[in-house]
Design an enzyme around this catalytic site. Structure first.
Site, mmCIF file in Angstrom:
data_model
loop_
_atom_site.group_PDB
_atom_site.id
_atom_site.type_symbol
_atom_site.label_atom_id
_atom_site.label_comp_id
_atom_site.label_asym_id
_atom_site.label_seq_id
_atom_site.Cartn_x
_atom_site.Cartn_y
_atom_site.Cartn_z
ATOM 1 N N ILE A 128 0.836 -1.198 0.000
ATOM 2 C CA ILE A 128 0.000 0.000 0.000
ATOM 3 C C ILE A 128 0.873 1.250 0.000
ATOM 4 O O ILE A 128 2.033 1.209 0.436
ATOM 5 C CB ILE A 128 -0.950 -0.011 1.231
ATOM 6 C CG1 ILE A 128 -1.959 1.144 1.186
ATOM 7 C CG2 ILE A 128 -0.174 -0.024 2.532
ATOM 8 C CD1 ILE A 128 -3.064 1.036 2.235
ATOM 9 N N CYS A 129 0.324 2.335 -0.506
ATOM 10 C CA CYS A 129 0.958 3.655 -0.472
ATOM 11 C C CYS A 129 2.214 3.689 -1.345
ATOM 12 O O CYS A 129 2.154 3.441 -2.536
ATOM 13 C CB CYS A 129 1.238 4.051 0.980
ATOM 14 S SG CYS A 129 1.691 5.793 1.211
ATOM 15 N N ALA A 130 3.359 3.985 -0.776
ATOM 16 C CA ALA A 130 4.602 4.034 -1.539
ATOM 17 C C ALA A 130 5.137 2.652 -1.868
ATOM 18 O O ALA A 130 5.876 2.475 -2.847
ATOM 19 C CB ALA A 130 5.662 4.820 -0.758
ATOM 20 N N HIS A 150 0.200 5.231 -4.015
ATOM 21 C CA HIS A 150 -0.064 6.639 -3.693
ATOM 22 C C HIS A 150 0.195 7.487 -4.943
ATOM 23 O O HIS A 150 1.176 7.250 -5.670
ATOM 24 C CB HIS A 150 0.855 7.096 -2.559
ATOM 25 C CG HIS A 150 0.459 8.423 -1.983
ATOM 26 N ND1 HIS A 150 0.742 9.620 -2.615
ATOM 27 C CD2 HIS A 150 -0.215 8.741 -0.845
ATOM 28 C CE1 HIS A 150 0.284 10.620 -1.887
ATOM 29 N NE2 HIS A 150 -0.317 10.106 -0.813
ATOM 30 N N SER A 176 -2.800 -0.893 -2.967
ATOM 31 C CA SER A 176 -3.743 0.153 -2.558
ATOM 32 C C SER A 176 -3.008 1.487 -2.442
ATOM 33 O O SER A 176 -1.776 1.545 -2.523
ATOM 34 C CB SER A 176 -4.411 -0.237 -1.245
ATOM 35 O OG SER A 176 -5.469 0.643 -0.925
#
Length: 211
Positions: A128-130, A150, A176
């Site tokens: 998720i994210c980075a 992200h 995500s």
């Protein structure tokens, strides 16, 4: 019934109970959540908490020292170091984002080898994210895989397979976008591991609105 016969039945019953217990233990879903200094605490704890609500056996593993300082200064104590997890098999390995946490995960040789084995075996791996861009894309773990991350890191993804969706599932890979999608991400992992009914049950208890 004679005492010897009763004793024999007791031993057989005890043996059956032990076998049944071992089967139950083997059926438990095992999840590894790697963390590092600079990991995003909302994402890390949301993954850990949600999966434990679903009765997954979650191991939090640090790629550095056991106590890490997350991206907003929250202290998290891991269950183990990553080196102690390399011989284990996990149903899912789920990476939180955060910077420079994702870079520390990227630079862990033990973790990357585990992720490569996870992908090759067709078991769930998630980020998720980075982390999708900084870890998975960097190490070739998103080749021909549709993924999101992200928005600040989207330019690092392969543009032919990049998505702007909040949560993306492509085969065994789940990605995500960030802290605001962490519950959706974690519940999707619950769904893939335990089924939609369990994900709905956990989400309802958390007061997550369903579509």
């Amino acid at each position: 019934m004679r005492p010897k016969a009763a004793l024999g039945l007791f031993r057989i019953s005890s043996f059956v109970l032990r076998i049944s217990h071992r089967k139950e233990v083997r059926m438990a879903k095992r999840v590894l959540v790697p963390i590092a200094d600079g990991s995003e605490e909302i994402e890390a704890v949301c993954i850990i908490d949600t999966l434990r609500r679903a009765a997954a056996e979650v191991t939090v593993a640090s790629v550095g020292k056991l106590q890490v300082t997350a991206s907003r200064g929250v202290k998290i104590v891991a269950d183990a170091g990553i080196a102690n997890c390399t011989t284990q098999v996990y149903d899912c390995i789920a990476l939180p984002g955060g910077m420079p946490g994702a870079e520390h995960l990227r630079d862990s040789a033990e973790l990357i080898e585990m992720l490569r084995e996870q992908k090759q075996a067709g078991r769930l791996y998630a980020a998720i994210c980075a982390a999708p861009a900084v870890v998975l894309q960097y190490h070739g773990l998103l080749e021909k895989v549709r993924a999101t991350c992200h928005p600040a890191f989207r330019n690092k993804l392969d543009p032919t397979h990049a998505s702007d969706e909040r949560v993306v599932v492509d085969g065994p890979c789940v990605t995500s976008q960030g802290a605001g999608t962490a519950i959706e991400f974690a519940l999707k992992l619950v769904e893939l591991l335990f089924g939609a009914a369990k994900a709905n049950e956990v989400g309802k208890a958390m007061l997550v609105e369903s579509d």
